[in-house]
Design a protein around this motif. Structure first.
Motif, short mmCIF file in Angstrom:
data_model
loop_
_atom_site.label_atom_id
_atom_site.label_comp_id
_atom_site.label_asym_id
_atom_site.label_seq_id
_atom_site.Cartn_x
_atom_site.Cartn_y
_atom_site.Cartn_z
N GLU A 62 0.83 -1.21 0.00
CA GLU A 62 0.00 0.00 0.00
C GLU A 62 0.86 1.26 0.00
O GLU A 62 0.56 2.23 -0.69
CB GLU A 62 -0.92 -0.01 1.22
CG GLU A 62 -1.91 1.13 1.28
CD GLU A 62 -2.94 1.08 0.17
OE1 GLU A 62 -3.64 2.09 -0.01
OE2 GLU A 62 -3.04 0.03 -0.51
N ARG A 65 2.32 1.67 -3.45
CA ARG A 65 1.29 2.13 -4.41
C ARG A 65 1.06 3.64 -4.28
O ARG A 65 0.97 4.35 -5.28
CB ARG A 65 -0.01 1.37 -4.16
CG ARG A 65 -1.12 1.71 -5.16
CD ARG A 65 -2.43 1.07 -4.73
NE ARG A 65 -2.93 1.63 -3.49
CZ ARG A 65 -3.69 2.74 -3.44
NH1 ARG A 65 -4.02 3.39 -4.55
NH2 ARG A 65 -4.12 3.18 -2.28
N LYS A 66 0.98 4.13 -3.05
CA LYS A 66 0.76 5.56 -2.85
C LYS A 66 1.95 6.38 -3.34
O LYS A 66 1.78 7.46 -3.93
CB LYS A 66 0.50 5.84 -1.37
CG LYS A 66 -0.82 5.29 -0.86
CD LYS A 66 -1.00 5.62 0.62
CE LYS A 66 -2.33 5.08 1.13
NZ LYS A 66 -2.50 5.35 2.59
N LEU A 180 -2.37 5.45 -11.82
CA LEU A 180 -2.87 4.34 -11.01
C LEU A 180 -4.27 4.65 -10.50
O LEU A 180 -4.59 5.79 -10.16
CB LEU A 180 -1.94 4.09 -9.82
CG LEU A 180 -0.54 3.57 -10.15
CD1 LEU A 180 0.26 3.40 -8.87
CD2 LEU A 180 -0.60 2.25 -10.90
#
Length: 280
Positions: A62, A65-66, A180
């Motif tokens: 996570e 991804r950020k 994304l």
């Protein structure tokens, strides 16, 4: 390779087993338009995820991804504000090559054919129409080499027109245009009616566990050590000193190199020892 075998035979054997196209620019494929022999991209990404790597697997993914989601739109906005048609880093390389292009003598052979010569007598063939040079830098990287730029100036042409399309602003914007997708939180997750996942059982490993205690500042309560003793006489100790090098002193006769238990003067006076026995 002949120079290498005279210095390090093991290195020569390792390189001899590998395909030359994987470690020598002279044998690189010209379709990739890349002359990089380093893994800087992997190292940069690894440095970026130093903190997420210490997290649990889900939290780590996570966090990555950020980070990537933010990086994509930052790069896209930065390129959108760029005014030139060539990417900034490539433009800086071209400007440096322009300065060095004046060091070569151009011999024009009609149309796009050139023969260049430097002060050392080295010669290079350039064909501007085919975007080729026998130094192979132009074919491998897609950026005009210093010899080809010298021929472009000879014919009054612009070097930026010969740069590959992958280094243009439009191509860079297409790369960062695919952002994304955002994700929903745990509140929106569907319920399956199954029991929740529990953490694994804690297995006590053999051996004594290490204690990671915080260093306390002066004045903080640290157990009985910070409580002053009630007796008037105090002994100041600096650190944890051993008895190595300490000279023994008798408490009875105050002489050195023996204690009261083995003191001959105390035994001769008929004193009583710790067990209530009288010295002979």
């Amino acid at each position: 390779m002949r120079d290498l075998v005279s210095k390090d035979k093991d290195a020569f054997k390792r390189l001899a087993k590998r395909n030359v196209a994987h470690w020598s620019r002279d044998f690189f494929n010209t379709n990739s338009k890349c002359d990089t022999l380093l893994n800087n991209m992997c190292e940069s990404f690894n440095a970026m995820i130093l903190r997420p790597r210490s997290l649990p697997i889900i939290d780590m993914l996570e966090a990555i991804r950020k980070t990537l989601m933010k990086r994509l739109h930052v790069k896209r906005d930065k390129m959108a504000s760029h005014k030139d048609d060539i990417c900034p880093n490539i433009q800086r390389q071209i400007e440096e090559l322009k300065k060095n292009s004046i060091e070569f003598i151009a011999n024009w052979n009609c149309k796009d054919h050139f023969e260049f010569e430097n002060c050392y007598g080295d010669r290079f063939k350039v064909h501007l129409g085919d975007k080729t040079c026998n130094c192979r830098k132009w074919q491998i990287s897609g950026i005009p080499c210093v010899y080809s730029i010298s021929g472009m100036y000879y014919l009054g042409r612009i070097p930026e027109d010969y740069v590959e399309e992958l280094y243009k602003k439009n191509n860079d914007m297409r790369v960062y245009n695919h952002l994304l997708d955002t994700l929903e939180g745990i509140v929106s997750w569907p319920e399956y009616g199954k029991p929740p996942l529990l953490p694994p059982d804690i297995v006590k490993m053999p051996g004594r566990h290490k204690l990671h205690k915080r260093r306390r500042q002066p004045g903080e309560i640290n157990g009985s050590k910070d409580i002053p003793p009630r007796v008037a006489k105090t002994v100041t100790r600096i650190g944890n000193l051993g008895i190595h090098g300490v000279i023994m002193t008798c408490s009875s006769c105050q002489k050195k190199n023996h204690n009261a238990r083995s003191c001959t003067l105390k035994k001769a006076s008929g004193a009583v020892n710790d067990k209530g026995e009288v010295y002979a």
